[in-house]
Design an enzyme around this catalytic site. Structure first.
Site, PDB file in Angstrom:
ATOM      1  N   GLU A 170       0.827  -1.207   0.000  1.00 62.13           N
ATOM      2  CA  GLU A 170       0.000   0.000   0.000  1.00 62.13           C
ATOM      3  C   GLU A 170       0.863   1.258   0.000  1.00 62.13           C
ATOM      4  O   GLU A 170       1.999   1.247   0.432  1.00 62.13           O
ATOM      5  CB  GLU A 170      -0.935   0.018   1.207  1.00 62.13           C
ATOM      6  CG  GLU A 170      -0.318  -0.445   2.527  1.00 62.13           C
ATOM      7  CD  GLU A 170       0.804   0.406   3.046  1.00 62.13           C
ATOM      8  OE1 GLU A 170       0.706   1.655   2.926  1.00 62.13           O
ATOM      9  OE2 GLU A 170       1.791  -0.145   3.573  1.00 62.13           O
ATOM     10  N   GLU A 316       4.490  -0.460   1.611  1.00 60.70           N
ATOM     11  CA  GLU A 316       4.641  -0.793   0.188  1.00 60.70           C
ATOM     12  C   GLU A 316       4.652  -2.294  -0.081  1.00 60.70           C
ATOM     13  O   GLU A 316       4.705  -2.720  -1.232  1.00 60.70           O
ATOM     14  CB  GLU A 316       5.922  -0.178  -0.402  1.00 60.70           C
ATOM     15  CG  GLU A 316       6.035   1.316  -0.222  1.00 60.70           C
ATOM     16  CD  GLU A 316       7.403   1.849  -0.637  1.00 60.70           C
ATOM     17  OE1 GLU A 316       8.191   1.123  -1.285  1.00 60.70           O
ATOM     18  OE2 GLU A 316       7.692   3.024  -0.304  1.00 60.70           O
TER      19      GLU A 316
END
Length: 349
Positions: A170, A316
């Site tokens: 994310e 991430e």
């Protein structure tokens, strides 16, 4: 909400898988977590010879209305700036995807910036960020459904390309805030034990963040009442990237492929997915325990044992990606190691 048909992997092969693992030319149990991973992967794939095919990483980006309350040390524009950086190969997620040969799909599901002309960013934008959940639900019911469906569709796309293992990451400034609230609500843990520094808040910043989140939870209970459901909490606090991740996790479990779960935020999404469909847990491999306050407690409540604890807090999906080599080792162990009979080694147990 979209209904998923998720069942635990069939258990009929368990004994044969365990026998194969136990008869590899090594002391029984001596490869520890690799043996457990191999068993899980074999059950998911329903085979004694599992494989990892075309690994895919979904990087989902969106902004959060609650960021306006100063709950993150990073400003909102970092979301879109990093999304562009990812397209140029300059992020941590890019490095690890290259290292482990993951296909990286960068998807805008709600970034508060026009990325439509940026090559390499998939435009699935639902809105320019969520509403501020200090005052109202972060998203409408329709937006929640759309986010779930986007995540599911992305998984279908990866599977059509040959993927049987998927990782999810994310990018969304302030997304530790909804993650902390979900942890508190879903596990009945005091909110103060769930709130951490995020990307680097100092003690005063953490106190302010807690105050904002506490008032938000009080407003949620006032508006939604005592009968609020898991879906209500997902819609009220979630970010578009987080809800899309839930949809991706559930669709992956429905399609019976392995899901790699990253740090605090993705673990919160996994927690929400498991609350909706408990059997989804069996398809998840938890890659990394990060430094965010409450993550170890969250994993314990889920019953998850992370493969790594490297002190990462980048997000991430980087922690999960780092764990991929361990998953590879588990597959190589069960598929490539010799057994006692073939190696003509005395079996001593």
């Amino acid at each position: 909400m979209r209904k998923f048909d998720i069942t635990r992997p069939a258990d009929g092969l368990r004994e044969a898988i365990q026998q194969k693992i136990d008869h590899l030319n090594k002391p029984k149990g001596s490869l520890g977590r690799l043996e457990e991973l191999a068993l899980q992967l074999c059950l998911v794939q329903q085979t004694l010879t599992p494989e990892l095919s075309h690994p895919c990483h979904l990087l989902l980006g969106a902004d959060h209305g609650v960021e306006r309350e100063g709950v993150s040390v990073s400003p909102r524009e970092v979301t879109w700036q990093q999304m562009i950086n990812f397209t140029k190969g300059g992020g941590g997620v890019n490095m690890f995807c290259r290292q482990h040969n993951f296909t990286l799909k960068i998807v805008d599901v709600g970034v508060d910036y026009d990325l439509s002309d940026i090559e390499g960013v998939r435009n699935r934008k639902i809105a320019n960020g969520t509403a501020n959940f200090l005052y109202q639900p972060a998203m409408t019911t329709e937006q929640m459904y759309e986010a779930i469906n986007i995540g599911a569709e992305l998984v279908d796309e990866c599977i059509a390309e040959g993927t049987n293992i998927i990782c999810i990451g994310e990018m969304g400034i302030a997304n530790t805030s909804p993650s902390s609230i979900w942890m508190s609500l879903f596990e009945n843990i005091p909110l103060a034990e769930c709130v951490g520094a995020g990307a680097g808040l100092d003690n005063e910043g953490i106190r302010h963040k807690y105050d904002v989140l506490q008032r938000s939870v009080e407003q949620f209970h006032k508006l939604m009442g005592n009968d609020a459901t898991t879906e209500d909490a997902i819609r009220y606090f979630g970010g578009f990237e987080m809800v899309a991740a839930i949809g991706a996790m559930l669709r992956a479990a429905e399609r019976k492929i392995t899901v790699m779960v990253d740090g605090f935020i993705m673990s919160a999404c996994a927690l929400a997915a498991i609350r909706l469909y408990p059997d989804a847990f069996d398809y998840m491999v938890f890659g990394h325990q990060g430094d965010e306050g409450g993550h170890a407690r969250m994993l314990s409540e889920i019953g998850a044992r992370p493969l790594l604890s490297l002190g990462l807090r980048l997000g991430e999906g980087t922690g999960a990606l780092c764990s991929y080599s361990i998953i590879e080792s588990a597959v190589r162990m069960i598929c490539e190691m010799n057994n006692f009979d073939n190696a003509k080694i005395t079996k001593y147990f």
